[in-house]
Design an enzyme around this catalytic site. Structure first.
Site, PDB file in Angstrom:
ATOM      1  N   CYS A  35      34.679  42.582  52.522  1.00 60.64           N
ATOM      2  CA  CYS A  35      33.415  43.302  52.285  1.00 60.64           C
ATOM      3  C   CYS A  35      32.244  42.323  52.126  1.00 60.64           C
ATOM      4  O   CYS A  35      32.258  41.465  51.241  1.00 60.64           O
ATOM      5  CB  CYS A  35      33.551  44.176  51.035  1.00 60.64           C
ATOM      6  SG  CYS A  35      32.088  45.195  50.724  1.00 60.64           S
TER       7      CYS A  35
ATOM      8  N   CYS B 103      32.462  52.041  51.712  1.00 53.46           N
ATOM      9  CA  CYS B 103      31.443  51.065  52.106  1.00 53.46           C
ATOM     10  C   CYS B 103      30.782  51.509  53.410  1.00 53.46           C
ATOM     11  O   CYS B 103      31.400  52.157  54.249  1.00 53.46           O
ATOM     12  CB  CYS B 103      32.062  49.684  52.281  1.00 53.46           C
ATOM     13  SG  CYS B 103      30.826  48.400  52.633  1.00 53.46           S
TER      14      CYS B 103
ATOM     15  N   HIS C 284      37.050  47.667  50.887  1.00 53.26           N
ATOM     16  CA  HIS C 284      37.786  47.033  51.999  1.00 53.26           C
ATOM     17  C   HIS C 284      37.731  45.522  51.849  1.00 53.26           C
ATOM     18  O   HIS C 284      36.715  44.967  51.423  1.00 53.26           O
ATOM     19  CB  HIS C 284      37.198  47.460  53.353  1.00 53.26           C
ATOM     20  CG  HIS C 284      35.803  46.980  53.591  1.00 53.26           C
ATOM     21  ND1 HIS C 284      35.514  45.911  54.410  1.00 53.26           N
ATOM     22  CD2 HIS C 284      34.610  47.394  53.102  1.00 53.26           C
ATOM     23  CE1 HIS C 284      34.211  45.709  54.419  1.00 53.26           C
ATOM     24  NE2 HIS C 284      33.626  46.587  53.631  1.00 53.26           N
TER      25      HIS C 284
ATOM     26  N   ARG D  46      33.110  49.134  60.229  1.00 55.26           N
ATOM     27  CA  ARG D  46      34.531  49.050  60.615  1.00 55.26           C
ATOM     28  C   ARG D  46      35.440  49.952  59.797  1.00 55.26           C
ATOM     29  O   ARG D  46      36.658  49.925  59.976  1.00 55.26           O
ATOM     30  CB  ARG D  46      35.000  47.591  60.479  1.00 55.26           C
ATOM     31  CG  ARG D  46      34.236  46.626  61.371  1.00 55.26           C
ATOM     32  CD  ARG D  46      34.472  45.196  60.956  1.00 55.26           C
ATOM     33  NE  ARG D  46      33.946  44.924  59.609  1.00 55.26           N
ATOM     34  CZ  ARG D  46      34.056  43.758  58.986  1.00 55.26           C
ATOM     35  NH1 ARG D  46      34.687  42.757  59.570  1.00 55.26           N
ATOM     36  NH2 ARG D  46      33.541  43.587  57.782  1.00 55.26           N
TER      37      ARG D  46
END
Ligand code: CO
Length: 211
Positions: free
Chosen positions: A101, A42, A98, A46
């Site tokens: 998301c 993604c 993750h 982070r």
């Protein structure tokens, strides 16, 4: 502007530290790349691929977009995969989602999100395919987490639908496709244990492109 300027100071410090460790570091780096991994993740700020995998420049070929999608008509992702498989001959392709998301969250809302609609439609399709399982999960947070996992598994499947991936795997036994989720709350990578051979076997009747 302060943080922007700081970046160049950081860069100079990084160069000095690398040269301190190894005076030939950049000469070696410039020679070329032979990464074993293609990482599809993604775009979320982070989730930095190299950092969470503890690997150095040169170790991972990286492609990132919103919600780590592998879309058949996305010339960008398809080109990255083709190059990684055929030219770099990567051994592992990782699709890494993750928890938390925003892209998957957006696809769970019944809302017009403009230009993002087409992209997020891919995730809505994942929801439709797995609606029966997802609708049984009453807790919304758990359903959200499960959709994030199912999206990763579907994108692994999409990687396995690609002709060059199928052909190279048949010929060499690589690349092997893996599905992971990064947990922002504790930093751990969760391996979803996607069964590469089982998925390939499951889709080959319809998607076999090796002949
Ligand atoms: Co995301």
């Amino acid at each position: 502007m302060e943080q922007y300027r700081q970046v160049f100071a950081n860069n100079r410090e990084w160069v000095a530290a690398k040269l301190n460790e190894d005076p030939n570091y950049f000469d070696e780096l410039a020679k070329g790349q032979t990464p074993n991994f293609l990482y599809i993740g993604c775009a979320d700020s982070r989730v930095p691929a190299n950092e969470i995998m503890g690997l150095a420049p040169g170790d991972i070929f990286v492609h990132r977009n919103i919600a780590n999608l592998v879309v058949n008509t996305d010339l960008n992702a398809q080109s990255v995969i083709e190059y990684a498989v055929v030219h770099l001959k990567v051994k592992h392709i990782i699709v890494c989602g993750h928890y938390g998301c925003g892209g998957v969250k957006g696809a769970m809302q019944p809302q017009d999100l403009g230009i993002l609609n087409g992209w997020l439609r891919e995730i809505r399709d994942v929801y439709r395919i797995h609606k029966k399982e997802l609708d049984q999960i009453e807790d919304e947070e758990k359903r959200y987490r499960r959709l994030i996992e199912l999206n990763v598994i579907e994108q692994c499947t999409n990687v396995l639908k690609i002709a060059s991936v199928q052909k190279m795997y048949k010929k060499t036994g690589y690349p092997y496709v893996h599905g992971w989720v990064f947990d922002l709350h504790n930093g751990y990578l969760v391996d979803l244990n996607v069964d590469h051979d089982a998925v390939l076997h499951q889709i080959e009747e319809v998607y076999n492109l090796t002949v």
